[in-house]
Scaffold this motif. Structure first.
Motif, PDB file in Angstrom:
ATOM      1  N   ASP A  33       0.823  -1.207   0.000  1.00 12.58           N
ATOM      2  CA  ASP A  33       0.000   0.000   0.000  1.00 12.58           C
ATOM      3  C   ASP A  33       0.864   1.267   0.000  1.00 12.58           C
ATOM      4  N   SER A  60      -5.674  -1.177 -11.863  1.00  7.90           N
ATOM      5  CA  SER A  60      -6.933  -0.456 -12.013  1.00  7.90           C
ATOM      6  C   SER A  60      -6.852   0.673 -13.041  1.00  7.90           C
ATOM      7  N   THR A  91      -4.979   0.789  -7.840  1.00  7.43           N
ATOM      8  CA  THR A  91      -4.798  -0.450  -7.088  1.00  7.43           C
ATOM      9  C   THR A  91      -4.174  -1.501  -7.995  1.00  7.43           C
ATOM     10  N   GLN A  93      -4.421  -5.732  -8.161  1.00  5.69           N
ATOM     11  CA  GLN A  93      -5.167  -6.867  -7.619  1.00  5.69           C
ATOM     12  C   GLN A  93      -4.511  -8.163  -8.064  1.00  5.69           C
ATOM     13  N   ILE A 102      -5.318  -7.089  -2.667  1.00  5.97           N
ATOM     14  CA  ILE A 102      -5.412  -5.781  -3.308  1.00  5.97           C
ATOM     15  C   ILE A 102      -4.401  -4.837  -2.654  1.00  5.97           C
ATOM     16  N   ASN A 104      -3.418  -1.122  -2.306  1.00  3.33           N
ATOM     17  CA  ASN A 104      -4.178   0.118  -2.435  1.00  3.33           C
ATOM     18  C   ASN A 104      -3.298   1.363  -2.485  1.00  3.33           C
ATOM     19  N   ASP A 105      -3.904   2.450  -2.952  1.00  2.00           N
ATOM     20  CA  ASP A 105      -3.303   3.786  -2.904  1.00  2.00           C
ATOM     21  C   ASP A 105      -1.955   3.831  -3.617  1.00  2.00           C
TER      22      ASP A 105
END
Length: 470
Positions: A33, A60, A91, A93, A102, A104-105
């Motif tokens: 993350d 993403s 993201t 995945q 996942i 994130n950020d």
């Protein structure tokens, strides 16, 4: 009896395969993350997982572009993904059977590696007055830090401990001060995300950071003789490369900034250029990436022997003649105390290296990249006439110009008196040298130059002789 052993062996193999097939997907610490991935680039993704299983990976920024990779029999996997140059938060995945990870950020920007010893490691918690306006930290979501936890090993290590964090006041205070102000200047100029990876350890020498294969060269084998522990820092050739650089090699980066050399002055001052070029070539080879590599020359300090620090700086400065995509800065003028091996002027150092990189890598010509330098010296009777190549006229920041030395046939150097002429020439003489034959400028361990041009950069060190310095 033999059949029983065979049966047990088969059962053991089946059991091991079942364990391996049930291993979860594991990502390296860098793929976590708040990470910054290199924008508009092919980025390597890697990790561990169940042998023979398929892992589906989706970024993403393009949900339609799904990557599939099969985990090898060794439970390792590696693949690549293309990132765009668009802004935003994204993201990654990772899907395999019932497991769904996942990350994130994620930001897409430029990633720079900051490495070296204590003057790169030096952070604001080490005594910098952060109430000073110039040292106030600006919280910035577009700057991210990954600080590699200290680790050394005699063998190659596959992962590091650490995590990506957002630039807050507390996080910035514990990261390299030089690195922070370097990254901040880059980000505030280009307005895209910057990821900074800090891999440094005070008191270490360059041999610690070099791949083991570097020492197959006979002319470098002798450099291993003086690698001893220093005030709790590990010393042993390649041990920090193994533990703190090798695990980073898969991660795509824009370039590296290196600030080291103090620990090598005593024994390796005369071969440091060879050590540094070999380290750079080794890193690039194993990264499969001819990354821009920038160095910060060591600061003035009066505790070094002879003129060994001057020789070491000279080799670092000349390295660009032999290896491509390389740059360096002198910081001899960015000093407040030549008795302190760890000068607290760090913000200006970070900004100076950022200016050079902004000019040379990002083509931002408004930032100074080239310091004034001596390009010609003529000796006439009892004088030396020095010609300067500079941005605008040169001037002295003090009434008395210091750091020039002259020597005659006896090769003994004495301080010289200097006068700047309007045509960017400097006239030198010394009452102790009737017929000068050699000149040096800022060529001492603790030299602090006071000649500048319109770029506000100081005149670079120089010498006409090639005498061996022991």
């Amino acid at each position: 009896m033999n059949y029983r052993f065979l049966l047990l062996a088969i059962c053991a193999i089946i059991g091991i395969n079942r364990i391996f097939s049930q291993l979860p997907i594991q990502l390296p610490a860098l793929l976590s993350d708040h990470a910054v991935l290199q924008k508009n680039a092919i980025n390597t993704l890697w990790g561990k997982g169940p042998a023979g299983k398929n892992i589906k990976i989706i970024g993403s920024w393009d949900n339609s572009d799904t990557i599939n990779v099969i985990v090898g029999n060794d439970c390792m996997w590696k693949t690549q993904i293309k990132t765009p140059s668009s802004d935003g938060t994204y993201t990654l995945q990772f899907i395999s059977d019932k497991q769904n990870i996942i990350v994130n950020d994620i930001l897409l920007g430029d990633v720079w590696l900051c490495s070296g010893q204590s003057n790169m490691e030096f952070n604001m918690n080490w005594g910098i007055d952060t109430t000073q306006e110039s040292y106030k930290i600006k919280e910035n979501n577009s700057i991210r830090f990954f600080q590699v936890e200290r680790n050394f090993d005699n063998n190659l290590v596959s992962d590091v401990k650490g995590k990506w964090v957002i630039c807050t006041s507390e996080n910035a205070k514990s990261f390299s001060t030089v690195g922070y102000f370097f990254g901040r200047k880059i980000q505030e100029t280009l307005h895209h995300p910057i990821g900074l990876i800090g891999s440094y350890w005070g008191g270490t020498n360059i041999q610690d950071w070099m791949p083991k294969e570097s020492f197959n060269q006979s002319d470098l084998q002798i450099s291993q003789m003086h690698i001893d522990p220093y005030e709790g820092s590990p010393r042993g050739y390649s041990i920090l490369y193994n533990g703190m650089i090798n695990p980073l090699l898969n991660y795509n980066i824009k370039g590296a900034v290196w600030y080291q050399g103090e620990t090598n002055v005593d024994y390796d001052w005369n071969i440091y250029g060879k050590l540094l070029s070999t380290m750079i070539n080794g890193w690039r080879f194993y990264m499969h990436n001819n990354i821009p590599f920038y160095t910060i020359q060591i600061a003035p300090w009066n505790g070094y022997a002879s003129r060994r620090a001057a020789i070491l700086r000279e080799q670092v400065a000349q390295l660009g003649q032999y290896i491509p995509n390389y740059g360096t800065i002198s910081i001899l003028d960015l000093i407040d105390d030549t008795t302190n091996l760890h000068p607290k002027i760090k913000r200006e150092v970070g900004i100076r290296i950022a200016d050079k990189i902004l000019n040379e890598i990002y083509h931002q010509s408004q930032f100074p990249a080239t310091a004034p330098k001596i390009f010609n010296v003529v000796f006439e009777k009892n004088m030396a006439i020095v010609s300067i190549q500079s941005t605008g006229p040169v001037h002295s920041s003090k009434k008395n110009i210091t750091e020039f030395e002259l020597a005659g046939r006896d090769s003994i150097f004495y301080p010289a008196q200097a006068k700047i002429e309007k045509d960017n020439r400097i006239i030198l003489s010394s009452k102790n040298v009737n017929a000068p034959q050699y000149l040096r400028y800022s060529f001492k361990n603790a030299s602090v130059p006071n000649i500048f041009d319109n770029s506000r950069l100081s005149l670079l060190p120089y010498r006409t002789d090639d005498f061996e310095i022991k």
